[in-house]
Structure formats: structure tokens, C-alpha cells
Design an enzyme around this catalytic site. Structure first.
Site, PDB file in Angstrom:
ATOM      1  N   ASP A 161      -3.928 -17.937   0.852  1.00  0.00           N
ATOM      2  CA  ASP A 161      -4.945 -18.607   0.030  1.00  0.00           C
ATOM      3  C   ASP A 161      -5.708 -19.634   0.864  1.00  0.00           C
ATOM      4  O   ASP A 161      -6.934 -19.736   0.794  1.00  0.00           O
ATOM      5  CB  ASP A 161      -4.333 -19.237  -1.229  1.00  0.00           C
ATOM      6  CG  ASP A 161      -3.080 -20.039  -0.959  1.00  0.00           C
ATOM      7  OD1 ASP A 161      -2.544 -20.010   0.177  1.00  0.00           O
ATOM      8  OD2 ASP A 161      -2.614 -20.733  -1.890  1.00  0.00           O
ATOM      9  N   LYS A 220       2.336 -15.209   2.980  1.00  0.00           N
ATOM     10  CA  LYS A 220       2.539 -15.918   1.713  1.00  0.00           C
ATOM     11  C   LYS A 220       4.037 -16.241   1.650  1.00  0.00           C
ATOM     12  O   LYS A 220       4.741 -15.881   0.697  1.00  0.00           O
ATOM     13  CB  LYS A 220       2.072 -15.036   0.536  1.00  0.00           C
ATOM     14  CG  LYS A 220       1.985 -15.757  -0.800  1.00  0.00           C
ATOM     15  CD  LYS A 220       0.844 -16.757  -0.902  1.00  0.00           C
ATOM     16  CE  LYS A 220       0.967 -17.560  -2.186  1.00  0.00           C
ATOM     17  NZ  LYS A 220      -0.070 -18.620  -2.305  1.00  0.00           N
ATOM     18  N   TYR A 257       0.819  -1.211   0.000  1.00  0.00           N
ATOM     19  CA  TYR A 257       0.000   0.000   0.000  1.00  0.00           C
ATOM     20  C   TYR A 257       0.856   1.267   0.000  1.00  0.00           C
ATOM     21  O   TYR A 257       0.446   2.292  -0.531  1.00  0.00           O
ATOM     22  CB  TYR A 257      -0.895   0.038   1.246  1.00  0.00           C
ATOM     23  CG  TYR A 257      -2.278  -0.520   1.039  1.00  0.00           C
ATOM     24  CD1 TYR A 257      -2.464  -1.830   0.629  1.00  0.00           C
ATOM     25  CD2 TYR A 257      -3.402   0.257   1.277  1.00  0.00           C
ATOM     26  CE1 TYR A 257      -3.734  -2.352   0.457  1.00  0.00           C
ATOM     27  CE2 TYR A 257      -4.677  -0.246   1.108  1.00  0.00           C
ATOM     28  CZ  TYR A 257      -4.843  -1.543   0.697  1.00  0.00           C
ATOM     29  OH  TYR A 257      -6.109  -2.048   0.538  1.00  0.00           O
ATOM     30  N   ASP A 315      -6.841  -6.431   4.006  1.00  0.00           N
ATOM     31  CA  ASP A 315      -7.915  -5.730   3.296  1.00  0.00           C
ATOM     32  C   ASP A 315      -8.873  -6.754   2.707  1.00  0.00           C
ATOM     33  O   ASP A 315     -10.094  -6.657   2.866  1.00  0.00           O
ATOM     34  CB  ASP A 315      -7.306  -4.864   2.184  1.00  0.00           C
ATOM     35  CG  ASP A 315      -8.363  -4.163   1.349  1.00  0.00           C
ATOM     36  OD1 ASP A 315      -9.309  -3.620   1.949  1.00  0.00           O
ATOM     37  OD2 ASP A 315      -8.247  -4.170   0.111  1.00  0.00           O
ATOM     38  N   ASP A 360     -12.885  -8.219   4.325  1.00  0.00           N
ATOM     39  CA  ASP A 360     -14.168  -8.127   3.623  1.00  0.00           C
ATOM     40  C   ASP A 360     -14.850  -9.494   3.597  1.00  0.00           C
ATOM     41  O   ASP A 360     -16.064  -9.600   3.779  1.00  0.00           O
ATOM     42  CB  ASP A 360     -13.982  -7.621   2.180  1.00  0.00           C
ATOM     43  CG  ASP A 360     -14.172  -6.120   2.066  1.00  0.00           C
ATOM     44  OD1 ASP A 360     -13.921  -5.412   3.062  1.00  0.00           O
ATOM     45  OD2 ASP A 360     -14.564  -5.652   0.981  1.00  0.00           O
TER      46      ASP A 360
HETATM   47  C1  IPM Z   1     -10.563  -0.510   3.710  1.00  0.00           C
HETATM   48  C2  IPM Z   1     -10.734   0.104   2.350  1.00  0.00           C
HETATM   49  C3  IPM Z   1      -9.515   0.980   2.071  1.00  0.00           C
HETATM   50  C4  IPM Z   1      -8.302   0.083   2.030  1.00  0.00           C
HETATM   51  C5  IPM Z   1      -9.602   1.851   0.792  1.00  0.00           C
HETATM   52  C6  IPM Z   1     -10.849   2.718   0.804  1.00  0.00           C
HETATM   53  C7  IPM Z   1      -8.377   2.686   0.601  1.00  0.00           C
HETATM   54  O1  IPM Z   1     -10.923  -0.882   1.380  1.00  0.00           O
HETATM   55  O2  IPM Z   1     -10.460   0.232   4.691  1.00  0.00           O
HETATM   56  O3  IPM Z   1     -10.539  -1.745   3.789  1.00  0.00           O
HETATM   57  O4  IPM Z   1      -8.009  -0.541   0.999  1.00  0.00           O
HETATM   58  O5  IPM Z   1      -7.637  -0.024   3.057  1.00  0.00           O
HETATM   59 MG    MG Z   2     -11.119  -2.834   2.157  1.00  0.00          MG
END
Ligand code: IPM
Ligand code: MG
Length: 357
Positions: A222, A190, A135, A246, A250
Site C-alpha cells: 500500500d 504485505k 494467480y 500486476d 499498471d
Molecule cells: C498483465 C495482464 C495479465 C495479468 C492478464 C491479461 C491475465 O493484466 O500482463 O499484466 O494479470 O497478468
Molecule cells: Mg496487468
């Protein structure tokens, strides 16, 4: 104590408004100061993270953040895009430890896309390193390829890197958090392919020597993605790098039925923090009054607990959220037959009411 309120874009303002109402309803009084951020920052001051906003975030004891991003800013150059606001806040405030709990409230077991027996009782915590990795690694960009099979052609490139200090400090946070929970930690990497993550594994293993009471397991990313949907309850605390965190967070969020339920905390070395819902700005539903404010309200609870040292108030807010769920109140994202559909502000008002002793 001063809290910086940064509502941002899309549904940000409407969900943050509800969390502010909850904060204002507590016995403890806080000084709240609001500033624009993201697309709203760009629209007002020509930058997603205006100087005044960064200054306020720095001087405040904690930051409550809504969400940033809107389609209308997608064509701006990268440095001016709304996402740069949250990346800039994380970097400038040194918020390297991102805590993303994924908890399935019993009332919402039917809302998950996974079978209830796979997710019922789920209570896991992802600790994502937040200021390093690909990042932020330099160099990065688009250039003419200097060598290799595609020499002379245009190529995009980024740099994955982790300094030892960065790995050590997130590992300490992870082990100490695991000590307060089930004393189990899974470090996701990884190491079979990437130098950066073999190094990560070596350092985490070394830090483990200081926490012999915690059981440490290493897992490739993975496989971790697969295990998260196959048998998520096998995990307790997961620690991983910025990019893997990240993606995995999710996936973990969806196990709980709705990303609209999940709070997050991003902490610096002294527990100063930025608190935001795990979801995004959802511009498609902005202004319709249907967004779920609970992730933001629960983020405010995390703020009370971690940065403001008000554990009792945090407990009260979390109990109030449980109470409104038990009452059958649901925003559209978690609505099921037999429950009562409410708007964003009705949900917020119900939480405020449930706070009453
Ligand atoms: C998160 C989001 C952010 C990230 C974006 C909006 C930059 O996806 O907080 O998970 O990738 O960290
Ligand atoms: Mg995110």
C-alpha cells in the site's frame, strides 16, 4: 534463430505487424513463424492456446506476443477465455521473471498526468514474479463454505502461496539486475498481514546476504502504491509477487504518460523469453490504425537483448524509437499540440526509416 510471432486479438495484429517490419529491417535475419492465440486461437481451434501454438512457442528461441482479449469472449467459461493463453504460456514455458521497465522519454514529459518535475527522467524497473502467487495457487473455486460465520453459504476462494524456490529465484534475478543498475532494490510485500509475504520478506532478506553491494529496502504494497505516485524517482528496481506486480506495474506505466510506450520481457531460468507490450488488446480501437506500436517495437528490442544476444541490434532499435520521438511523431495516445499525429503504420515505417545508418 527462430521467433514465434503470436499477434492475438484486438490491436495485437496491427502493432505486431510493425514490430515484425522492424525485425525484418535489421541486418541480422531471423526465422519468423506466426500462430493464432487468445480469442483468435479459440475462433480457429476452439482453445485460446491451441496445441500448435504452444508447440511453436516451446521450440522457438523467443516469442513476440501482441495482446489477447475481446469483449465477444467475455461470456466464455474461464478455461476458454483469451487471458488463459498468456497465463498458460507463462506457466508452460516457466517464464517466472517479468521485467517491466517504466521509462519517461524526455519528449513525452508533458504526456504524463503527473507534474513534469515528479516524473521527468523517470527510469524504474518492476520485476514481477509471474508463475506463482494467488494467480496459480490451488485450491481455488466456488464452493459451499465449510466453516466460519458464513458456513453453508456459497463462497469464492483462491490460494495465495509461494514456495521457497520460487522466491529465491526471483530474488536472484532482482539482485543481479540491481547490480547492473543503481544497486538499489525495493522488495514490495504485505508482511504485516499475510503469512505468504512475511515468508517472502524472510527469504529475500536471506538471499540479500549474497549481494552485499546492493542496498535492499522492504516496503508494504500500500505504501509502495502511494510512493509510486508521490515520488516515483526514489525507486530504481522493485521486486514483488505476481498480484502486487500486476497492479503496481499498471500504475508505474501511467507515470510515463502512456501505457502504449512500455515493453516487457518474461524470462525463464535460461533467458528464453516472451516479449509483449505492457498494454492490453484495446478492442475499442482495433482496426482503426491509431494504436501505438512503440511498446511492441521496444519489446522486440528487449527480445534482441535478452534472448537473442543481439545487444547492438537492440540499441539500434531503441535509438530509432528515440529518433522518431525527437522528430515529433506521435500516435494519438501521446499526441500533444505542436507534434505530428501519425497512424500505427506510419509510426512503424518511421522507426524502420530511422534504423538506416
Ligand atoms: C498483465 C495482464 C495479465 C495479468 C492478464 C491479461 C491475465 O493484466 O500482463 O499484466 O494479470 O497478468
Ligand atoms: Mg496487468
Amino acid at each position: 534463430m527462430k521467433i514465434a510471432i503470436l499477434p492475438g486479438d484486438g490491436i495485437g495484429p496491427e502493432i505486431v505487424e510493425q514490430a515484425v517490419n522492424v525485425l525484418n529491417a535489421l541486418d541480422e535475419k531471423f526465422e519468423l513463424e506466426t500462430a493464432v492465440v487468445g480469442g483468435a486461437g479459440y475462433a480457429a481451434h476452439g482453445h485460446p492456446l491451441p496445441d500448435g501454438t504452444l508447440k511453436l512457442a516451446k521450440e522457438a528461441d523467443a516469442v513476440l506476443f501482441g495482446a489477447v482479449g475481446d469483449y465477444k469472449y467475455d461470456s466464455l467459461e474461464r478455461a476458454l477465455r483469451p487471458e488463459q493463453a498468456i497465463l498458460g504460456l507463462r506457466k508452460n514455458l516457466g517464464l517466472f521473471a517479468n521485467l517491466r521497465p517504466a521509462i519517461l522519454y524526455p519528449e513525452l514529459a508533458g504526456a504524463s498526468t503527473l507534474k513534469p518535475e515528479v516524473v521527468s527522467g523517470l527510469d524504474i524497473l518492476i520485476i514481477r514474479e509471474l508463475t506463482g502467487d494467488i494467480y496459480f495457487g490451488q485450491p481455488r473455486g466456488v464452493r459451499t463454505s465449510p466453516d466460519g460465520a458464513f458456513k453453508g453459504e456459497r463462497e469464492g476462494f483462491d490460494t495465495m502461496r509461494y514456495a521457497e524456490t520460487e522466491i529465491r529465484r526471483i530474488a536472484h534475478v532482482a539482485f543481479q539486475t540491481a547490480q547492473k543498475r543503481d544497486k538499489r532494490l525495493t522488495s514490495v510485500d504485505k508482511a504485516n498481514v499475510l503469512e505468504t509475504f512475511q515468508f517472502w520478506r524472510d527469504i529475500v532478506t536471506d538471499v540479500h546476504q549474497e549481494y552485499p553491494d546492493v542496498a535492499l529496502e522492504h516496503m508494504y504494497v500500500d505504501n509502495a502504491a502511494m510512493q509510486l505516485v508521490r515520488a516515483p524517482k526514489k525507486f530504481d528496481v522493485i521486486v514483488t509477487g505476481n498480484m502486487f506486480g500486476d497492479i503496481l506495474s499498471d500504475a508505474a506505466a501511467m507515470l510515463t504518460g502512456s501505457i502504449g510506450m512500455l515493453p516487457s520481457a518474461s524470462l525463464d531460468a535460461n533467458n528464453k523469453g516472451l516479449y509483449e507490450p505492457s498494454h492490453g488488446s484495446a478492442p475499442d480501437i482495433a482496426g482503426k490504425g491509431i494504436a501505438n506500436p512503440l511498446a511492441t517495437i521496444l519489446s522486440a528490442a528487449m527480445m534482441l537483448r535478452f534472448s537473442l544476444n543481439k545487444a547492438e541490434q537492440a540499441d539500434r532499435v531503441e535509438a530509432a524509437v528515440k529518433k522518431v520521438l525527437a522528430q515529433g511523431l506521435r500516435t494519438a495516445d501521446i499526441f500533444e499540440a505542436g507534434t505530428t499525429k501519425v497512424s500505427t503504420s506510419e509510426m512503424g515505417a518511421a522507426v524502420v526509416k530511422a534504423l538506416a545508418k
